[in-house]
Design a protein around this motif. Structure first.
Motif, PDB file in Angstrom:
ATOM      1  N   PRO A 153     -87.501  40.444  29.861  1.00  0.00           N
ATOM      2  CA  PRO A 153     -86.302  41.220  29.551  1.00  0.00           C
ATOM      3  C   PRO A 153     -86.121  42.411  30.488  1.00  0.00           C
ATOM      4  N   ALA A 154     -84.871  42.778  30.697  1.00  0.00           N
ATOM      5  CA  ALA A 154     -84.542  43.905  31.565  1.00  0.00           C
ATOM      6  C   ALA A 154     -85.160  45.200  31.052  1.00  0.00           C
ATOM      7  N   ASP A 155     -85.269  45.350  29.733  1.00  0.00           N
ATOM      8  CA  ASP A 155     -85.871  46.561  29.158  1.00  0.00           C
ATOM      9  C   ASP A 155     -87.289  46.773  29.689  1.00  0.00           C
ATOM     10  N   ASP A 156     -88.058  45.689  29.741  1.00  0.00           N
ATOM     11  CA  ASP A 156     -89.435  45.796  30.215  1.00  0.00           C
ATOM     12  C   ASP A 156     -89.488  46.136  31.705  1.00  0.00           C
ATOM     13  N   VAL A 157     -88.538  45.601  32.471  1.00  0.00           N
ATOM     14  CA  VAL A 157     -88.483  45.908  33.910  1.00  0.00           C
ATOM     15  C   VAL A 157     -88.216  47.397  34.108  1.00  0.00           C
ATOM     16  N   VAL A 158     -87.241  47.939  33.382  1.00  0.00           N
ATOM     17  CA  VAL A 158     -86.916  49.365  33.509  1.00  0.00           C
ATOM     18  C   VAL A 158     -88.127  50.212  33.124  1.00  0.00           C
ATOM     19  N   ASN A 159     -88.781  49.868  32.022  1.00  0.00           N
ATOM     20  CA  ASN A 159     -89.943  50.618  31.563  1.00  0.00           C
ATOM     21  C   ASN A 159     -91.059  50.617  32.614  1.00  0.00           C
ATOM     22  N   GLU A 160     -91.374  49.450  33.135  1.00  0.00           N
ATOM     23  CA  GLU A 160     -92.455  49.351  34.119  1.00  0.00           C
ATOM     24  C   GLU A 160     -92.087  50.038  35.433  1.00  0.00           C
ATOM     25  N   ALA A 161     -90.823  49.938  35.834  1.00  0.00           N
ATOM     26  CA  ALA A 161     -90.391  50.599  37.069  1.00  0.00           C
ATOM     27  C   ALA A 161     -90.536  52.112  36.948  1.00  0.00           C
ATOM     28  N   LEU A 162     -90.134  52.652  35.804  1.00  0.00           N
ATOM     29  CA  LEU A 162     -90.266  54.096  35.603  1.00  0.00           C
ATOM     30  C   LEU A 162     -91.734  54.520  35.550  1.00  0.00           C
ATOM     31  N   GLU A 163     -92.569  53.749  34.860  1.00  0.00           N
ATOM     32  CA  GLU A 163     -93.997  54.080  34.819  1.00  0.00           C
ATOM     33  C   GLU A 163     -94.599  54.041  36.221  1.00  0.00           C
ATOM     34  N   TYR A 164     -94.185  53.092  37.025  1.00  0.00           N
ATOM     35  CA  TYR A 164     -94.657  52.981  38.410  1.00  0.00           C
ATOM     36  C   TYR A 164     -94.288  54.233  39.200  1.00  0.00           C
ATOM     37  N   ILE A 165     -93.039  54.669  39.055  1.00  0.00           N
ATOM     38  CA  ILE A 165     -92.575  55.865  39.761  1.00  0.00           C
ATOM     39  C   ILE A 165     -93.336  57.097  39.287  1.00  0.00           C
ATOM     40  N   PHE A 166     -93.464  57.259  37.968  1.00  0.00           N
ATOM     41  CA  PHE A 166     -94.169  58.425  37.428  1.00  0.00           C
ATOM     42  C   PHE A 166     -95.599  58.500  37.964  1.00  0.00           C
ATOM     43  N   LYS A 167     -96.249  57.360  38.069  1.00  0.00           N
ATOM     44  CA  LYS A 167     -97.650  57.310  38.494  1.00  0.00           C
ATOM     45  C   LYS A 167     -97.807  57.537  40.001  1.00  0.00           C
ATOM     46  N   HIS A 168     -96.879  57.028  40.799  1.00  0.00           N
ATOM     47  CA  HIS A 168     -97.052  57.045  42.250  1.00  0.00           C
ATOM     48  C   HIS A 168     -96.319  58.170  42.978  1.00  0.00           C
ATOM     49  N   ASP A 169     -95.496  58.935  42.302  1.00  0.00           N
ATOM     50  CA  ASP A 169     -94.786  60.048  42.927  1.00  0.00           C
ATOM     51  C   ASP A 169     -95.715  61.259  42.937  1.00  0.00           C
ATOM     52  N   LYS A 170     -96.283  61.549  44.095  1.00  0.00           N
ATOM     53  CA  LYS A 170     -97.273  62.624  44.207  1.00  0.00           C
ATOM     54  C   LYS A 170     -96.672  63.995  43.891  1.00  0.00           C
ATOM     55  N   ASP A 171     -95.438  64.230  44.314  1.00  0.00           N
ATOM     56  CA  ASP A 171     -94.795  65.506  44.009  1.00  0.00           C
ATOM     57  C   ASP A 171     -94.613  65.670  42.496  1.00  0.00           C
ATOM     58  N   PHE A 172     -94.236  64.589  41.819  1.00  0.00           N
ATOM     59  CA  PHE A 172     -94.073  64.648  40.374  1.00  0.00           C
ATOM     60  C   PHE A 172     -95.415  64.886  39.694  1.00  0.00           C
ATOM     61  N   GLN A 173     -96.473  64.252  40.171  1.00  0.00           N
ATOM     62  CA  GLN A 173     -97.800  64.466  39.596  1.00  0.00           C
ATOM     63  C   GLN A 173     -98.219  65.926  39.739  1.00  0.00           C
ATOM     64  N   GLN A 174     -97.947  66.520  40.898  1.00  0.00           N
ATOM     65  CA  GLN A 174     -98.255  67.943  41.109  1.00  0.00           C
ATOM     66  C   GLN A 174     -97.427  68.817  40.171  1.00  0.00           C
ATOM     67  N   HIS A 175     -96.168  68.449  40.005  1.00  0.00           N
ATOM     68  CA  HIS A 175     -95.292  69.187  39.083  1.00  0.00           C
ATOM     69  C   HIS A 175     -95.847  69.133  37.656  1.00  0.00           C
TER      70      HIS A 175
END
Length: 95
Positions: free
Chosen positions: A36-58
Motif C-alpha cells: 500500500p501507498a501508506d506504507d511507502v510514505v511511512n518508510e520513505a519518511l523514516e528513511y529520510i529522518f534516519k539518513h539526513d545528517k543535518d536533521f539528526q544534528q538538529h
C-alpha cells in the motif's frame, strides 16, 4: 534495487496533500513494492529522518524542543471523544 524495504506497522490516520505528479509516482512505487501507498510514505519518511545528517544534528541539539503539531491525526472510532458521542442514549419519539 529499491532504496528501502516497505513493511507494515501500527498506523494512525491522517490526510496529506501531494502534488498530482508525486501522487502518481507514489502509486507506481507502491505497485513496484507490491504494497500500500501508506506504507511507502511511512518508510520513505523514516528513511529520510534516519539518513539526513543535518536533521539528526538538529534533533540532538533540540532534544527537548516542543513543536506545534502540523499533522492532524484523525481520532480512531474507539477514542475517548467517539465514546462520549456514542454513549449517549438515542432520543425517543413522542406522540
Amino acid at each position: 534495487m529499491a532504496l528501502f524495504t516497505v513493511k507494515t506497522s501500527k498506523k494512525v490516520e491522517t490526510n496529506i496533500r501531494l502534488e498530482e505528479s508525486t501522487a502518481k509516482m507514489l502509486d507506481r512505487y507502491a505497485h513496484f513494492h507490491q504494497g500500500p501507498a501508506d506504507d511507502v510514505v511511512n518508510e520513505a519518511l523514516e528513511y529520510i529522518f534516519k539518513h539526513d545528517k543535518d536533521f539528526q544534528q538538529h534533533l540532538t541539539a533540540n532534544a527537548n524542543a516542543t513543536v506545534p503539531p502540523s499533522v492532524r491525526i484523525k481520532k480512531a472510532p474507539g477514542s475517548a471523544k467517539a465514546a462520549k458521542t456514542t454513549a449517549q442514549p438515542a432520543p425517543t419519539a413522542t406522540k
